[in-house]
Design a protein around this motif. Structure first.
Motif, PDB file in Angstrom:
ATOM      1  N   ARG A  93      58.334  90.841  25.876  1.00  0.00           N
ATOM      2  CA  ARG A  93      57.069  91.352  26.369  1.00  0.00           C
ATOM      3  C   ARG A  93      55.953  90.982  25.386  1.00  0.00           C
ATOM      4  O   ARG A  93      56.028  91.321  24.198  1.00  0.00           O
ATOM      5  CB  ARG A  93      57.156  92.862  26.557  1.00  0.00           C
ATOM      6  N   ILE A  94      54.957  90.309  25.895  1.00  0.00           N
ATOM      7  CA  ILE A  94      53.861  89.835  25.046  1.00  0.00           C
ATOM      8  C   ILE A  94      52.544  90.387  25.580  1.00  0.00           C
ATOM      9  O   ILE A  94      52.252  90.291  26.774  1.00  0.00           O
ATOM     10  CB  ILE A  94      53.820  88.292  25.007  1.00  0.00           C
ATOM     11  N   LEU A  95      51.740  90.931  24.669  1.00  0.00           N
ATOM     12  CA  LEU A  95      50.432  91.462  25.005  1.00  0.00           C
ATOM     13  C   LEU A  95      49.363  90.493  24.507  1.00  0.00           C
ATOM     14  O   LEU A  95      49.386  90.074  23.345  1.00  0.00           O
ATOM     15  CB  LEU A  95      50.221  92.833  24.356  1.00  0.00           C
ATOM     16  N   ILE A  96      48.429  90.144  25.377  1.00  0.00           N
ATOM     17  CA  ILE A  96      47.298  89.288  25.027  1.00  0.00           C
ATOM     18  C   ILE A  96      46.024  90.106  25.161  1.00  0.00           C
ATOM     19  O   ILE A  96      45.800  90.763  26.176  1.00  0.00           O
ATOM     20  CB  ILE A  96      47.212  88.060  25.951  1.00  0.00           C
ATOM     21  N   SER A  97      45.184  90.075  24.149  1.00  0.00           N
ATOM     22  CA  SER A  97      43.887  90.735  24.212  1.00  0.00           C
ATOM     23  C   SER A  97      42.829  89.679  24.521  1.00  0.00           C
ATOM     24  O   SER A  97      42.626  88.742  23.756  1.00  0.00           O
ATOM     25  CB  SER A  97      43.564  91.415  22.875  1.00  0.00           C
ATOM     26  N   GLY A  98      42.158  89.818  25.672  1.00  0.00           N
ATOM     27  CA  GLY A  98      41.099  88.884  26.050  1.00  0.00           C
ATOM     28  C   GLY A  98      41.421  88.108  27.301  1.00  0.00           C
ATOM     29  O   GLY A  98      42.476  87.474  27.396  1.00  0.00           O
ATOM     30  N   ALA A  99      40.521  88.149  28.299  1.00  0.00           N
ATOM     31  CA  ALA A  99      40.751  87.487  29.586  1.00  0.00           C
ATOM     32  C   ALA A  99      39.663  86.472  29.890  1.00  0.00           C
ATOM     33  O   ALA A  99      39.238  86.331  31.036  1.00  0.00           O
ATOM     34  CB  ALA A  99      40.819  88.534  30.709  1.00  0.00           C
ATOM     35  N   SER A 100      39.217  85.741  28.870  1.00  0.00           N
ATOM     36  CA  SER A 100      38.175  84.742  29.101  1.00  0.00           C
ATOM     37  C   SER A 100      38.796  83.386  29.406  1.00  0.00           C
ATOM     38  O   SER A 100      39.048  83.057  30.559  1.00  0.00           O
ATOM     39  CB  SER A 100      37.244  84.648  27.891  1.00  0.00           C
ATOM     40  N   VAL A 101      39.078  82.574  28.408  1.00  0.00           N
ATOM     41  CA  VAL A 101      39.667  81.254  28.621  1.00  0.00           C
ATOM     42  C   VAL A 101      41.045  81.154  27.979  1.00  0.00           C
ATOM     43  O   VAL A 101      42.056  80.932  28.648  1.00  0.00           O
ATOM     44  CB  VAL A 101      38.740  80.142  28.082  1.00  0.00           C
ATOM     45  N   GLU A 116      42.476 102.489  23.836  1.00  0.00           N
ATOM     46  CA  GLU A 116      41.411 103.481  23.982  1.00  0.00           C
ATOM     47  C   GLU A 116      41.704 104.450  25.120  1.00  0.00           C
ATOM     48  O   GLU A 116      41.440 105.645  25.010  1.00  0.00           O
ATOM     49  CB  GLU A 116      40.070 102.777  24.252  1.00  0.00           C
ATOM     50  N   ASN A 117      42.260 103.926  26.227  1.00  0.00           N
ATOM     51  CA  ASN A 117      42.442 104.761  27.417  1.00  0.00           C
ATOM     52  C   ASN A 117      43.904 104.940  27.814  1.00  0.00           C
ATOM     53  O   ASN A 117      44.327 106.050  28.134  1.00  0.00           O
ATOM     54  CB  ASN A 117      41.666 104.149  28.596  1.00  0.00           C
ATOM     55  N   ALA A 118      44.673 103.869  27.829  1.00  0.00           N
ATOM     56  CA  ALA A 118      46.053 103.943  28.301  1.00  0.00           C
ATOM     57  C   ALA A 118      46.981 104.547  27.245  1.00  0.00           C
ATOM     58  O   ALA A 118      46.644 104.619  26.065  1.00  0.00           O
ATOM     59  CB  ALA A 118      46.540 102.547  28.679  1.00  0.00           C
ATOM     60  N   ALA A 119      48.163 104.966  27.716  1.00  0.00           N
ATOM     61  CA  ALA A 119      49.171 105.493  26.802  1.00  0.00           C
ATOM     62  C   ALA A 119      49.721 104.369  25.917  1.00  0.00           C
ATOM     63  O   ALA A 119      49.677 103.195  26.293  1.00  0.00           O
ATOM     64  CB  ALA A 119      50.304 106.119  27.611  1.00  0.00           C
ATOM     65  N   PRO A 120      50.263 104.710  24.752  1.00  0.00           N
ATOM     66  CA  PRO A 120      50.830 103.690  23.864  1.00  0.00           C
ATOM     67  C   PRO A 120      51.964 102.937  24.548  1.00  0.00           C
ATOM     68  O   PRO A 120      52.696 103.504  25.370  1.00  0.00           O
ATOM     69  CB  PRO A 120      51.339 104.492  22.666  1.00  0.00           C
ATOM     70  N   ARG A 121      52.118 101.670  24.217  1.00  0.00           N
ATOM     71  CA  ARG A 121      53.206 100.854  24.744  1.00  0.00           C
ATOM     72  C   ARG A 121      53.728  99.964  23.628  1.00  0.00           C
ATOM     73  O   ARG A 121      53.023  99.667  22.669  1.00  0.00           O
ATOM     74  CB  ARG A 121      52.710 100.001  25.927  1.00  0.00           C
ATOM     75  N   ARG A 122      54.964  99.542  23.794  1.00  0.00           N
ATOM     76  CA  ARG A 122      55.582  98.680  22.790  1.00  0.00           C
ATOM     77  C   ARG A 122      55.710  97.259  23.335  1.00  0.00           C
ATOM     78  O   ARG A 122      56.148  97.061  24.472  1.00  0.00           O
ATOM     79  CB  ARG A 122      56.952  99.215  22.385  1.00  0.00           C
ATOM     80  N   PHE A 123      55.326  96.297  22.518  1.00  0.00           N
ATOM     81  CA  PHE A 123      55.439  94.883  22.866  1.00  0.00           C
ATOM     82  C   PHE A 123      56.148  94.136  21.747  1.00  0.00           C
ATOM     83  O   PHE A 123      56.111  94.552  20.586  1.00  0.00           O
ATOM     84  CB  PHE A 123      54.048  94.274  23.094  1.00  0.00           C
ATOM     85  N   ASP A 124      56.784  93.050  22.113  1.00  0.00           N
ATOM     86  CA  ASP A 124      57.466  92.242  21.101  1.00  0.00           C
ATOM     87  C   ASP A 124      56.463  91.457  20.257  1.00  0.00           C
ATOM     88  O   ASP A 124      56.657  91.286  19.049  1.00  0.00           O
ATOM     89  CB  ASP A 124      58.447  91.277  21.776  1.00  0.00           C
ATOM     90  N   LEU A 125      55.386  90.978  20.905  1.00  0.00           N
ATOM     91  CA  LEU A 125      54.369  90.199  20.215  1.00  0.00           C
ATOM     92  C   LEU A 125      52.987  90.569  20.758  1.00  0.00           C
ATOM     93  O   LEU A 125      52.860  90.979  21.915  1.00  0.00           O
ATOM     94  CB  LEU A 125      54.594  88.693  20.407  1.00  0.00           C
ATOM     95  N   VAL A 126      51.962  90.384  19.929  1.00  0.00           N
ATOM     96  CA  VAL A 126      50.578  90.625  20.332  1.00  0.00           C
ATOM     97  C   VAL A 126      49.757  89.404  19.935  1.00  0.00           C
ATOM     98  O   VAL A 126      49.870  88.888  18.824  1.00  0.00           O
ATOM     99  CB  VAL A 126      49.993  91.881  19.661  1.00  0.00           C
ATOM    100  N   VAL A 127      48.908  88.947  20.859  1.00  0.00           N
ATOM    101  CA  VAL A 127      48.073  87.778  20.609  1.00  0.00           C
ATOM    102  C   VAL A 127      46.605  88.151  20.802  1.00  0.00           C
ATOM    103  O   VAL A 127      46.228  88.675  21.853  1.00  0.00           O
ATOM    104  CB  VAL A 127      48.430  86.604  21.544  1.00  0.00           C
ATOM    105  N   GLY A 128      45.794  87.863  19.808  1.00  0.00           N
ATOM    106  CA  GLY A 128      44.354  88.057  19.923  1.00  0.00           C
ATOM    107  C   GLY A 128      43.712  86.807  20.493  1.00  0.00           C
ATOM    108  O   GLY A 128      43.693  85.755  19.847  1.00  0.00           O
ATOM    109  N   ALA A 129      43.208  86.916  21.727  1.00  0.00           N
ATOM    110  CA  ALA A 129      42.467  85.823  22.367  1.00  0.00           C
ATOM    111  C   ALA A 129      41.100  86.357  22.760  1.00  0.00           C
ATOM    112  O   ALA A 129      40.553  86.012  23.803  1.00  0.00           O
ATOM    113  CB  ALA A 129      43.223  85.313  23.590  1.00  0.00           C
TER     114      ALA A 129
END
Length: 413
Positions: A2-10, A138-151
């Motif tokens: 499970r991978i979380l990406i922050s940012g929905a631009s390009v 800020e709003n949703a409940a905490p979740r666990r991800f294997d990786l996080v990517v700042g985009a």
């Protein structure tokens, strides 16, 4: 995985596309309440990004939404007569595969091709990331991800949380960028009207499908200006101070500042980091290595970076300890080249002297007048950006289900 990406631009949607193609489960969180449609400005997709878009199956849509800028009328400040320039020939000479497109249009195209396979969460933002992968919002409940990517762009929230304050990595290159949306009073379609003076450049362009026009302002400043990135009135004041009295037409564009439905202002800043990864977190696109908005080909670099990151994660079977260093090695040379090109491009686009203004005018006139073959050779000899983007290559990462383990669920609570 499970991978979380922050940012929905390009970079975010492109990365999400390739990660899901390789078998990962992806969630994208975006601070805005909906896909951003705030006016934006035109960006360039050069050959490597065009190739990647073609592999994604979206190239026809990209080409359909191209601005189609073919002509430029250049007005040197203080000159009696403007210079007409064949922009299509310049673009054709600079790159063998190129499209200019509005950033918002490009973002929508990439989003549309991923929204059925990717979980998008709008109107929320990350507030904390633990070393074990627990993410708080800020709003949703905490979740666990294997990786996080700042985009999430030049002012990345993920980078701030994991690497520290932006000031540690940002390098101001002496210029500012402003963009505003205004009525297309000239009926511009495929034309750019550009006023160039010492230390400042202003342009207006439009395209039939836009229904409106954009005014673009670039100006130099020896020091960083005092303003908050959310203080729009102060930003507009700075723009008026920089361009007031340049030309009656430019003054008319500035009059639209109080009526514009969309306004953007920021410093032209490079992000310079020794590494873009820490633990389970990495950065992609402007969040990690912005070469400078409007001058460094940052959109092409973001698309390439997202493609390489996804490919290396697939190749490593999701092992970030192997994938992240490989990703950084894979794009390091491209990043260094883009940073160098941006510094050179800023000097050209915003001349520092009257001689620089004259040189810009004469060079564009010469390129436009020469036949296609000689003009292409001239540009490739004279500009570093053309050489950089035409020589930029990326590996072919075939689709692979190596990361399918754990795909049954999206981020557990």
């Amino acid at each position: 995985m499970r991978i979380l990406i922050s940012g929905a631009s390009v970079a975010g949607p492109v990365l999400a596309y390739w990660l899901t193609r390789h078998g990962f489960s992806v969630t994208v969180v975006e601070r805005a309440t909906a896909l951003r449609k705030t006016g934006g400005h035109a960006v360039d997709l050069f050959r490597p990004a065009m190739d990647i878009s073609e592999k994604m199956g979206v190239l026809p849509r990209v080409e359909k939404r191209a601005t189609g800028t073919k002509r430029m009328t250049l007005y040197p400040e203080g000159a009696r007569r403007p210079v007409g320039v064949d922009v299509a020939k310049i673009f054709g000479a600079a790159s063998d595969r190129h499209v200019e497109i509005m950033r918002d249009d490009l973002s929508e195209i990439y989003y549309d091709t991923t929204r059925e396979d990717v979980e998008y969460v709008f109107g929320d933002s990350i507030t904390a990331i633990s070393p074990e992968g627990e993410v708080r919002f800020e709003n949703a409940a905490p979740r666990r991800f294997d990786l996080v990517v700042g985009a999430d762009g030049l002012h990345s929230n993920v980078r701030r949380l994991v690497f520290g304050d932006e000031s540690r990595f940002s390098a101001f290159i002496g210029a500012y960028l402003g963009v505003l949306t205004l009525p297309n009073g000239f009926g511009l379609d495929g034309e750019l009207r550009m006023h160039v003076g010492v230390g400042r450049t202003a342009g207006m362009y439009g395209a039939r499908h836009l229904g409106e026009a954009r005014a673009l302002f670039l100006f130099r400043s020896e020091r960083e200006l005092d303003y908050h990135h959310r203080d729009v009135p102060r930003q507009k004041e700075l723009l008026r101070n920089a361009f007031g009295g340049m030309n009656a037409e430019v003054d008319h564009w500035l009059d639209e500042l109080e009526r514009t439905p969309a306004f953007y202002f920021d410093s032209i800043t490079q992000l310079r980091m020794d590494t873009w990864s820490r633990g389970r977190v990495t950065l992609v696109g402007d969040a990690g290595y912005c070469p400078g908005p409007a001058v460094g080909g940052s959109t092409t670099l973001a698309v390439v970076g997202a493609y390489v990151l996804a490919g290396e994660l697939a190749r490593a079977g999701g092992d970030h300890e192997r994938a992240f260093p490989a990703y950084e090695r894979g794009i390091a040379e491209h990043v260094r080249g883009s940073h160098a090109v941006a510094l050179s491009a800023a000097k050209t686009l915003i001349p520092t002297s009257r001689l620089g203004v004259s040189g810009l005018v004469q060079a564009t006139r010469l390129i436009s007048a020469l036949p296609a073959g000689p003009s292409r050779a001239f540009v490739r000899l004279a500009t570093r950006s053309a050489r950089l983007y035409n020589s930029m290559t990326v590996e072919d990462y075939p689709p692979s289900p190596v990361a399918s383990a754990g795909r049954s669920g999206r981020g557990s609570e």
